[in-house]
Design an enzyme around this catalytic site. Structure first.
Site, mmCIF file in Angstrom:
data_model
loop_
_atom_site.group_PDB
_atom_site.id
_atom_site.type_symbol
_atom_site.label_atom_id
_atom_site.label_comp_id
_atom_site.label_asym_id
_atom_site.label_seq_id
_atom_site.Cartn_x
_atom_site.Cartn_y
_atom_site.Cartn_z
ATOM 1 N N CYS A 162 28.052 36.046 31.252
ATOM 2 C CA CYS A 162 28.473 36.756 32.459
ATOM 3 C C CYS A 162 28.398 38.262 32.228
ATOM 4 O O CYS A 162 28.949 38.762 31.253
ATOM 5 C CB CYS A 162 29.911 36.372 32.829
ATOM 6 S SG CYS A 162 30.607 37.490 34.062
ATOM 7 N N CYS A 165 34.973 35.549 37.078
ATOM 8 C CA CYS A 165 34.524 36.178 38.320
ATOM 9 C C CYS A 165 34.791 35.286 39.525
ATOM 10 O O CYS A 165 34.701 35.749 40.658
ATOM 11 C CB CYS A 165 33.023 36.461 38.281
ATOM 12 S SG CYS A 165 32.528 37.656 37.053
ATOM 13 N N LYS A 179 42.789 42.136 30.821
ATOM 14 C CA LYS A 179 44.094 41.933 31.457
ATOM 15 C C LYS A 179 45.232 41.899 30.451
ATOM 16 O O LYS A 179 46.347 42.277 30.740
ATOM 17 C CB LYS A 179 44.077 40.628 32.243
ATOM 18 C CG LYS A 179 43.430 40.799 33.587
ATOM 19 C CD LYS A 179 44.440 40.632 34.681
ATOM 20 C CE LYS A 179 43.796 40.909 36.019
ATOM 21 N NZ LYS A 179 44.672 40.579 37.115
ATOM 22 N N HIS A 233 32.068 39.661 32.157
ATOM 23 C CA HIS A 233 33.038 39.169 31.185
ATOM 24 C C HIS A 233 32.465 38.904 29.808
ATOM 25 O O HIS A 233 33.225 38.742 28.845
ATOM 26 C CB HIS A 233 33.701 37.884 31.701
ATOM 27 C CG HIS A 233 34.566 38.125 32.893
ATOM 28 N ND1 HIS A 233 34.113 37.965 34.189
ATOM 29 C CD2 HIS A 233 35.851 38.538 32.981
ATOM 30 C CE1 HIS A 233 35.095 38.269 35.024
ATOM 31 N NE2 HIS A 233 36.155 38.621 34.336
ATOM 32 N N HIS A 244 47.411 46.295 35.078
ATOM 33 C CA HIS A 244 46.960 47.324 34.126
ATOM 34 C C HIS A 244 46.624 48.613 34.877
ATOM 35 O O HIS A 244 46.754 48.691 36.105
ATOM 36 C CB HIS A 244 45.806 46.821 33.271
ATOM 37 C CG HIS A 244 44.573 46.418 34.039
ATOM 38 N ND1 HIS A 244 43.877 47.281 34.862
ATOM 39 C CD2 HIS A 244 43.912 45.230 34.096
ATOM 40 C CE1 HIS A 244 42.845 46.652 35.375
ATOM 41 N NE2 HIS A 244 42.843 45.406 34.949
ATOM 42 N N HIS A 282 44.440 48.718 38.066
ATOM 43 C CA HIS A 282 45.126 48.389 39.328
ATOM 44 C C HIS A 282 45.871 49.614 39.857
ATOM 45 O O HIS A 282 45.892 49.876 41.054
ATOM 46 C CB HIS A 282 46.136 47.251 39.121
ATOM 47 C CG HIS A 282 45.509 45.981 38.624
ATOM 48 N ND1 HIS A 282 45.844 45.417 37.412
ATOM 49 C CD2 HIS A 282 44.567 45.185 39.163
ATOM 50 C CE1 HIS A 282 45.142 44.311 37.246
ATOM 51 N NE2 HIS A 282 44.350 44.145 38.276
ATOM 52 N N CYS A 341 31.121 31.410 36.574
ATOM 53 C CA CYS A 341 32.047 32.156 35.704
ATOM 54 C C CYS A 341 33.437 32.080 36.326
ATOM 55 O O CYS A 341 33.640 32.545 37.455
ATOM 56 C CB CYS A 341 31.627 33.618 35.553
ATOM 57 S SG CYS A 341 32.885 34.571 34.651
ATOM 58 N N LYS A 354 36.907 48.833 27.226
ATOM 59 C CA LYS A 354 37.045 48.234 28.551
ATOM 60 C C LYS A 354 38.443 47.615 28.694
ATOM 61 O O LYS A 354 38.976 47.048 27.745
ATOM 62 C CB LYS A 354 35.967 47.152 28.715
ATOM 63 C CG LYS A 354 35.866 46.616 30.124
ATOM 64 C CD LYS A 354 34.726 45.619 30.288
ATOM 65 C CE LYS A 354 34.863 44.967 31.658
ATOM 66 N NZ LYS A 354 33.817 44.034 31.972
HETATM 67 ZN ZN LIG Z 1 32.560 36.777 34.892
#
Ligand SMILES: [Zn+2]
Length: 517
Positions: A146, A132, A306, A149, A20, A23, A129, A303
């Site tokens: 998390c 992560c 992915k 996330h 995305h 990156h 998580c 936000k």
């Molecule tokens: Zn996470």
């Protein structure tokens, strides 16, 4: 000019989906640093790659009903495939699941830390998580979820290998606070120092083969355990240069390099500024010298995830296909601040490209080339730095704009270098853009067409001033063709071609950046 060897890396993303725009931001930032360092005479190893061994990849493959190797192969190719659409100049691309350099290096790194007495077994229960790949303490969660996330972590209880991080707190604090390990921007350095000062606990560096779904690098001597994916992934920075497989390469590009620079996102700072240097200290290997931290992008206010519509709307390869490499790189470099998140929209990308590249820069280059053809048969006149105004009132007498332009040209290389050293791409591009703005202002001020008319009417001094003006403007365009090389390599090449008078005459005027939309 100082010649040095520089190792420069991006992080390696996990590959459970297509790349995305976040990156692309990191890759383009690192690419600019690499290109700039090479142009300054350094030898640079710019490295990127993919974290294939993440559990997230395995889960994505299971959801699709295909082998993990097939899924990571597919997406790793998409990451490596960003090279052309984003004009990236990386020298090395490492895939942690398939590159023969990686596993032996990770095993050797593990063994080195074991030899230092920093690895031990312990029963552990914690909240993990998967997004992560990290354990969280209850206090670190946001209402039980998390913080990265917003998902519920899973309770994990197993016998794991632990790394003695606590042993390195003081040395890490000293290295970072003294600047031997430099972290930019300063707010990020302070964040790391605060974290270390709060106390470092040993952390789990393995997981059971069953929890890893059989994917990853086994712990040497303990085949029931797989090496923690962050340990494995961080290891890429030294396994690619050759740690454990190629001593000469490792010395050349890591141990013996003058600078070892990591470009990372703020979400993985702790791994790079605490865990990774501690592992290297334990192994007795040199640490990174710099960690440069970028913030995040949002897309249309949301936000980036992915997958899903938000990511699809900002697929970097698709954006480059639609609007061109220069427009995508320019938005990332010109609009994303050094500190604070930036919001992307296609409208902003289009507006930025049209305002700056088509109108500001493109019109300048076309205008200068056209004027040189119209008044000097395509031959750029020779002239030095503009003189102070001679007090006349005719056209072209006010050359203060010429002095401002000359100053912008003189100062730009140093300002660009200083801004990039501070990891500030907006300031670096602003230094280049001062030339564009001053050149356009100068043209409006001097009005070369009036000088040409006066010259035709027999005013020889006006002819001289026209020579001076065209020389200064053509020189400014040539500077832009050089200075923009690290930022917009494609457009910079087109500017240099448009201003190339080596055959005696400039080529006919052609737009270097047509408007997009
Ligand atoms: Zn996470």
């Amino acid at each position: 000019m100082t010649t040095d060897r520089i190792f420069l890396s991006t992080t390696i993303p996990y590959v459970n989906a297509r790349p995305h725009l976040g990156h692309a931001l990191e890759l383009v930032q690192a690419d600019v640093l690499a290109r700039h360092a090479r142009l300054a005479g350094n030898q640079v190893r710019f490295q990127t790659g993919t974290d294939d061994n993440s559990l997230k990849n395995v889960l994505a493959a299971e959801a699709e009903g295909i082998p993990a190797a097939e899924l990571v192969g597919r997406y790793a190719a998409a990451f490596e495939g960003l090279r052309e659409p984003l004009a990236l100049s990386f020298d090395d691309f490492i895939r942690t699941s398939s590159d023969p350099r990686h596993r032996p290096g990770v095993e050797r790194l593990w063994q080195a830390c074991a030899d230092s007495g920093d690895l031990y077994q312990k029963h552990y229960e914690g909240l993990y998580c998967v997004g992560c790949e990290q354990f969280y303490k209850p206090a670190e969660l946001a209402e039980g979820l998390c913080p990265e996330h917003g998902t519920e972590p899973q309770l994990v209880a197993e016998e794991n290998w632990f790394f003695r991080l606590s042993r390195y707190a003081e040395r890490l604090y000293d290295l970072i606070s003294s600047g031997q390990l430099r972290i930019e921007p300063a707010a990020r350095r302070n964040e790391v120092l605060g974290f270390i000062a709060g106390g470092l606990e040993d952390f789990s560096v393995s997981r059971s083969v069953s929890r890893a779904h059989g994917w990853g690098i086994p712990v040497p001597g303990d085949p029931d355990q797989v090496i923690y994916v962050w340990w494995d992934a961080l290891g890429n920075y030294i396994t690619a240069p050759g740690f454990g497989t190629d001593a000469a390469g490792y010395h050349r590009w890591w141990a013996g390099a003058g600078r070892r620079v990591h470009v990372v996102g703020k979400g993985v700072l702790r791994f790079h500024a605490v865990y990774w240097p501690a592992i290297l200290l334990s192994a007795g290997e040199p640490l990174p010298t710099e960690i440069l931290v970028h913030d995040y992008l949002t897309i249309d206010g949301a936000k980036i995830s992915k997958s899903g519509p938000v990511a699809a709307a900002a697929d970097p390869a698709a954006l480059a296909g639609r609007y061109g490499t220069d427009a995508v790189r320019w938005w990332l470099l010109r609009e994303v601040p050094r500190v604070g998140d930036a919001d992307f929209s296609q409208e902003r990308l289009i507006a930025r490209a049209n305002d700056d590249l088509a109108n500001g820069l493109g019109n300048l280059v076309s205008r200068v080339v056209t004027l040189v053809h119209r008044y000097r048969q395509g031959i750029v006149p020779e002239a030095g730095r503009p003189r102070h105004g001679s007090g006349g009132s005719g056209p072209g007498q006010d050359v203060s704009g010429g002095l401002a332009l000359a100053d912008a040209r003189e100062q730009a290389p140093e300002r660009v270098a200083a801004a990039l050293a501070a990891f500030d791409f907006r300031a670096a591009t602003a230094a280049v853009w001062a030339i564009v703005d001053e050149a356009n202002r100068y043209t409006e001020q001097v009005e070369p067409w009036h000088l040409a008319r006066a010259e035709r009417g027999g005013d020889a001094a006006a002819g001289e001033r026209l020579d001076e003006t065209l020389a200064l403007l053509a020189g400014a365009c040539a500077d832009l063709g050089r200075l923009l090389k690290p930022f917009l390599p494609d457009l910079a090449a087109r500017i240099r071609a448009a201003c190339d008078g080596s055959s005696g005459r400039l080529p006919p005027a052609e737009p270097v950046f047509p408007r997009i939309g």
